[in-house]
Design a protein around this motif. Structure first.
Motif, PDB file in Angstrom:
ATOM      1  N   UNK A 153       0.838  -1.196   0.000  1.00 64.35           N
ATOM      2  CA  UNK A 153       0.000   0.000   0.000  1.00 64.35           C
ATOM      3  C   UNK A 153       0.871   1.242   0.000  1.00 64.35           C
ATOM      4  N   UNK A 154       0.513   2.200  -0.837  1.00 65.22           N
ATOM      5  CA  UNK A 154       1.208   3.476  -0.860  1.00 65.22           C
ATOM      6  C   UNK A 154       0.354   4.545  -0.210  1.00 65.22           C
ATOM      7  N   UNK A 155       0.987   5.422   0.570  1.00 62.47           N
ATOM      8  CA  UNK A 155       0.289   6.515   1.245  1.00 62.47           C
ATOM      9  C   UNK A 155       1.035   7.796   0.898  1.00 62.47           C
ATOM     10  N   UNK A 156       0.481   8.570  -0.012  1.00 64.10           N
ATOM     11  CA  UNK A 156       1.257   9.701  -0.532  1.00 64.10           C
ATOM     12  C   UNK A 156       0.338  10.771  -1.076  1.00 64.10           C
ATOM     13  N   UNK A 165      16.173   5.458   3.370  1.00 64.48           N
ATOM     14  CA  UNK A 165      16.289   4.820   4.675  1.00 64.48           C
ATOM     15  C   UNK A 165      14.977   4.099   5.003  1.00 64.48           C
ATOM     16  N   UNK A 166      15.036   2.862   5.490  1.00 66.43           N
ATOM     17  CA  UNK A 166      13.812   2.094   5.763  1.00 66.43           C
ATOM     18  C   UNK A 166      12.821   2.802   6.683  1.00 66.43           C
ATOM     19  N   UNK A 167      13.323   3.523   7.691  1.00 61.20           N
ATOM     20  CA  UNK A 167      12.426   4.220   8.612  1.00 61.20           C
ATOM     21  C   UNK A 167      11.591   5.267   7.879  1.00 61.20           C
ATOM     22  N   UNK A 168      12.210   5.980   6.949  1.00 63.69           N
ATOM     23  CA  UNK A 168      11.491   6.995   6.183  1.00 63.69           C
ATOM     24  C   UNK A 168      10.578   6.348   5.143  1.00 63.69           C
ATOM     25  N   UNK A 169      11.057   5.282   4.532  1.00 61.08           N
ATOM     26  CA  UNK A 169      10.273   4.587   3.511  1.00 61.08           C
ATOM     27  C   UNK A 169       8.971   4.056   4.106  1.00 61.08           C
ATOM     28  N   UNK A 170       9.042   3.574   5.340  1.00 65.69           N
ATOM     29  CA  UNK A 170       7.875   2.976   5.994  1.00 65.69           C
ATOM     30  C   UNK A 170       6.768   3.991   6.261  1.00 65.69           C
ATOM     31  N   UNK A 171       7.083   5.274   6.231  1.00 61.41           N
ATOM     32  CA  UNK A 171       6.071   6.302   6.471  1.00 61.41           C
ATOM     33  C   UNK A 171       5.062   6.382   5.331  1.00 61.41           C
TER      34      UNK A 171
END
Length: 226
Positions: free
Chosen positions: A146-149, A204-210
Protein backbone atom coordinates in the motif's frame (compact mmCIF):
# COMPACT_ATOMS: atom_id res chain seq x y z
CA UNK A 1 7.73 0.05 17.32
CA UNK A 2 5.87 -3.17 16.88
CA UNK A 3 6.98 -6.16 18.87
CA UNK A 4 7.06 -9.33 16.84
CA UNK A 5 7.45 -12.83 18.20
CA UNK A 6 9.52 -14.75 15.68
CA UNK A 7 11.10 -18.16 15.67
CA UNK A 8 14.84 -18.49 15.17
CA UNK A 9 14.54 -19.88 11.66
CA UNK A 10 12.53 -16.86 10.57
CA UNK A 11 15.12 -14.47 11.99
CA UNK A 12 17.77 -15.89 9.68
CA UNK A 13 15.45 -15.39 6.71
CA UNK A 14 15.00 -11.68 7.39
CA UNK A 15 16.82 -9.27 5.03
CA UNK A 16 20.05 -7.83 6.41
CA UNK A 17 19.91 -4.29 7.79
CA UNK A 18 20.84 -1.71 5.18
CA UNK A 19 20.93 2.08 4.88
CA UNK A 20 21.59 4.51 2.06
CA UNK A 21 24.45 5.90 4.12
CA UNK A 22 26.34 2.71 3.20
CA UNK A 23 27.11 4.44 -0.11
CA UNK A 24 27.97 7.94 1.11
CA UNK A 25 31.47 7.63 -0.37
CA UNK A 26 30.16 6.96 -3.88
CA UNK A 27 29.60 9.83 -6.29
CA UNK A 28 26.85 8.84 -8.71
CA UNK A 29 27.66 11.48 -11.31
CA UNK A 30 29.13 8.95 -13.76
CA UNK A 31 26.16 6.61 -13.42
CA UNK A 32 23.77 9.51 -13.97
CA UNK A 33 25.80 10.65 -16.97
CA UNK A 34 25.61 7.19 -18.55
CA UNK A 35 21.84 7.31 -18.12
CA UNK A 36 21.57 10.70 -19.82
CA UNK A 37 23.60 9.35 -22.75
CA UNK A 38 20.79 6.86 -23.41
CA UNK A 39 18.00 9.42 -23.11
CA UNK A 40 15.04 8.63 -25.35
CA UNK A 41 15.97 5.01 -26.06
CA UNK A 42 13.14 2.49 -26.35
CA UNK A 43 12.71 -0.89 -24.69
CA UNK A 44 12.77 -3.10 -27.77
CA UNK A 45 16.44 -4.07 -27.25
CA UNK A 46 16.63 -4.16 -23.48
CA UNK A 47 19.88 -6.18 -23.13
CA UNK A 48 21.71 -3.70 -25.37
CA UNK A 49 20.29 -0.75 -23.44
CA UNK A 50 21.40 -2.23 -20.11
CA UNK A 51 24.86 -2.92 -21.53
CA UNK A 52 25.22 0.70 -22.65
CA UNK A 53 24.08 1.90 -19.24
CA UNK A 54 26.36 -0.28 -17.13
CA UNK A 55 29.37 -1.53 -19.12
CA UNK A 56 31.77 1.19 -17.95
CA UNK A 57 30.66 1.21 -14.31
CA UNK A 58 32.59 -0.73 -11.68
CA UNK A 59 30.20 -1.43 -8.82
CA UNK A 60 26.73 -2.93 -8.63
CA UNK A 61 25.33 0.12 -6.86
CA UNK A 62 26.56 2.39 -9.68
CA UNK A 63 25.11 0.03 -12.28
CA UNK A 64 21.78 -0.05 -10.49
CA UNK A 65 21.85 3.72 -10.13
CA UNK A 66 22.31 4.15 -13.90
CA UNK A 67 19.37 1.82 -14.55
CA UNK A 68 17.18 3.52 -11.94
CA UNK A 69 18.05 7.01 -13.17
CA UNK A 70 17.30 6.03 -16.77
CA UNK A 71 13.94 4.50 -15.88
CA UNK A 72 12.92 7.55 -13.86
CA UNK A 73 13.80 9.92 -16.71
CA UNK A 74 12.37 7.93 -19.62
CA UNK A 75 9.26 6.08 -18.41
CA UNK A 76 6.09 8.09 -17.92
CA UNK A 77 3.17 7.39 -15.64
CA UNK A 78 -0.05 6.89 -17.60
CA UNK A 79 -2.90 8.69 -15.84
CA UNK A 80 -5.75 7.00 -17.70
CA UNK A 81 -4.29 3.56 -17.03
CA UNK A 82 -3.75 4.41 -13.36
CA UNK A 83 -7.30 5.71 -12.94
CA UNK A 84 -8.81 2.76 -14.78
CA UNK A 85 -6.94 0.30 -12.58
CA UNK A 86 -7.68 2.13 -9.32
CA UNK A 87 -11.40 2.35 -10.06
CA UNK A 88 -11.64 -1.36 -10.84
CA UNK A 89 -9.68 -2.33 -7.73
CA UNK A 90 -12.05 -0.31 -5.56
CA UNK A 91 -15.06 -1.80 -7.34
CA UNK A 92 -13.86 -5.39 -6.93
CA UNK A 93 -12.11 -5.17 -3.56
CA UNK A 94 -14.70 -7.46 -1.93
CA UNK A 95 -14.62 -10.03 -4.74
CA UNK A 96 -11.17 -11.73 -4.67
CA UNK A 97 -11.87 -13.96 -7.67
CA UNK A 98 -12.99 -11.08 -9.88
CA UNK A 99 -10.09 -8.95 -8.64
CA UNK A 100 -7.57 -11.64 -9.57
CA UNK A 101 -9.10 -11.92 -13.04
CA UNK A 102 -8.90 -8.14 -13.44
CA UNK A 103 -5.25 -8.10 -12.34
CA UNK A 104 -4.42 -10.65 -15.02
CA UNK A 105 -6.22 -8.56 -17.62
CA UNK A 106 -4.71 -5.20 -16.68
CA UNK A 107 -1.17 -6.59 -16.54
CA UNK A 108 -1.31 -7.38 -20.25
CA UNK A 109 -2.35 -3.81 -21.00
CA UNK A 110 0.29 -2.43 -18.63
CA UNK A 111 3.15 -4.24 -20.34
CA UNK A 112 1.87 -3.53 -23.84
CA UNK A 113 1.66 0.18 -23.05
CA UNK A 114 5.12 0.08 -21.48
CA UNK A 115 6.72 -1.49 -24.55
CA UNK A 116 4.93 0.59 -27.16
CA UNK A 117 4.93 4.05 -25.56
CA UNK A 118 7.29 3.99 -22.54
CA UNK A 119 4.28 4.67 -20.30
CA UNK A 120 3.02 2.56 -17.43
CA UNK A 121 1.83 2.46 -13.82
CA UNK A 122 3.63 1.33 -10.66
CA UNK A 123 3.63 -2.38 -11.53
CA UNK A 124 5.29 -1.62 -14.85
CA UNK A 125 7.97 0.52 -13.23
CA UNK A 126 8.75 -2.22 -10.71
CA UNK A 127 8.76 -4.97 -13.34
CA UNK A 128 11.03 -3.03 -15.70
CA UNK A 129 13.49 -2.17 -12.94
CA UNK A 130 13.66 -5.82 -11.90
CA UNK A 131 14.24 -7.03 -15.47
CA UNK A 132 16.94 -4.47 -16.20
CA UNK A 133 18.70 -5.16 -12.91
CA UNK A 134 18.69 -8.89 -13.69
CA UNK A 135 20.34 -8.21 -17.05
CA UNK A 136 23.09 -6.40 -15.13
CA UNK A 137 23.49 -9.36 -12.77
CA UNK A 138 21.80 -7.61 -9.85
CA UNK A 139 19.17 -9.37 -7.73
CA UNK A 140 15.97 -7.49 -7.00
CA UNK A 141 12.37 -8.14 -6.05
CA UNK A 142 9.01 -6.54 -6.74
CA UNK A 143 7.31 -5.58 -3.48
CA UNK A 144 3.53 -5.21 -3.42
CA UNK A 145 1.65 -3.33 -0.76
CA UNK A 146 0.00 0.00 0.00
CA UNK A 147 1.21 3.48 -0.86
CA UNK A 148 0.29 6.51 1.24
CA UNK A 149 1.26 9.70 -0.53
CA UNK A 150 -0.22 13.11 -1.28
CA UNK A 151 2.69 14.61 -3.19
CA UNK A 152 4.33 16.66 -0.45
CA UNK A 153 5.95 13.98 1.67
CA UNK A 154 3.28 13.69 4.34
CA UNK A 155 0.84 10.89 4.99
CA UNK A 156 -2.69 10.92 3.63
CA UNK A 157 -5.80 8.90 4.44
CA UNK A 158 -6.09 8.04 0.75
CA UNK A 159 -4.29 4.69 0.52
CA UNK A 160 -3.90 2.75 -2.71
CA UNK A 161 -2.38 -0.51 -3.87
CA UNK A 162 1.19 0.09 -4.96
CA UNK A 163 4.33 -1.73 -6.10
CA UNK A 164 8.00 -0.88 -5.68
CA UNK A 165 11.37 -2.66 -5.50
CA UNK A 166 13.89 -4.11 -3.13
CA UNK A 167 17.40 -4.51 -4.53
CA UNK A 168 20.29 -6.56 -3.16
CA UNK A 169 23.64 -4.74 -3.13
CA UNK A 170 26.77 -6.01 -1.39
CA UNK A 171 24.73 -8.72 0.30
CA UNK A 172 22.14 -6.33 1.77
CA UNK A 173 18.63 -5.36 0.69
CA UNK A 174 17.64 -1.76 -0.03
CA UNK A 175 14.34 -0.11 -0.95
CA UNK A 176 13.46 2.15 -3.87
CA UNK A 177 10.39 3.42 -5.69
CA UNK A 178 10.92 4.41 -9.32
CA UNK A 179 7.26 5.40 -9.72
CA UNK A 180 7.46 8.14 -7.12
CA UNK A 181 10.97 9.16 -8.15
CA UNK A 182 10.02 9.74 -11.77
CA UNK A 183 7.51 12.57 -11.50
CA UNK A 184 3.81 13.31 -11.11
CA UNK A 185 0.53 13.68 -12.97
CA UNK A 186 -0.34 17.30 -13.76
CA UNK A 187 -4.02 17.26 -12.85
CA UNK A 188 -4.80 20.34 -14.94
CA UNK A 189 -4.12 18.54 -18.20
CA UNK A 190 -3.92 14.94 -16.91
CA UNK A 191 -0.45 14.53 -18.40
CA UNK A 192 2.68 13.16 -16.78
CA UNK A 193 5.45 15.59 -15.83
CA UNK A 194 8.98 14.34 -15.22
CA UNK A 195 10.26 15.66 -11.88
CA UNK A 196 12.98 13.42 -10.50
CA UNK A 197 12.87 12.89 -6.73
CA UNK A 198 16.08 11.28 -5.51
CA UNK A 199 14.71 10.62 -2.02
CA UNK A 200 13.16 7.32 -3.08
CA UNK A 201 16.45 5.88 -4.32
CA UNK A 202 17.71 3.57 -1.55
CA UNK A 203 15.69 5.54 1.00
CA UNK A 204 16.29 4.82 4.68
CA UNK A 205 13.81 2.09 5.76
CA UNK A 206 12.43 4.22 8.61
CA UNK A 207 11.49 7.00 6.18
CA UNK A 208 10.27 4.59 3.51
CA UNK A 209 7.88 2.98 5.99
CA UNK A 210 6.07 6.30 6.47
CA UNK A 211 4.59 6.07 2.97
CA UNK A 212 4.95 2.38 2.04
CA UNK A 213 3.29 -0.58 3.75
CA UNK A 214 4.42 -3.88 2.18
CA UNK A 215 2.10 -6.89 2.18
CA UNK A 216 5.02 -8.90 3.60
CA UNK A 217 6.38 -7.24 6.71
CA UNK A 218 9.93 -8.46 6.07
CA UNK A 219 10.21 -5.93 3.23
CA UNK A 220 9.95 -3.05 5.66
CA UNK A 221 13.65 -3.81 6.32
CA UNK A 222 13.17 -2.48 9.83
CA UNK A 223 14.91 -4.06 12.84
CA UNK A 224 12.72 -6.69 14.44
CA UNK A 225 12.44 -7.34 18.17
CA UNK A 226 11.79 -10.65 19.89
Amino acid sequence: MRVLIVITAFIFMMPLRAQRSDFEAIDFWRADYMATQQQGEGLQQLPILVHHLTATLNTDVEKFRAIYYWVCHNIKGNYHLMRKNRNMIRKLENDPQALEAWNNTIQKEVFKTLLTSNETLCTGYAYLLKEMAALAGIESEIVHGTGIWNGNGSSSKDKSMHSWNAVKLNGKWYLCDATWSSGYIDMENLLFAFDYDDRFFLMEPEDFAKTHQPAQVKWELLPQEN
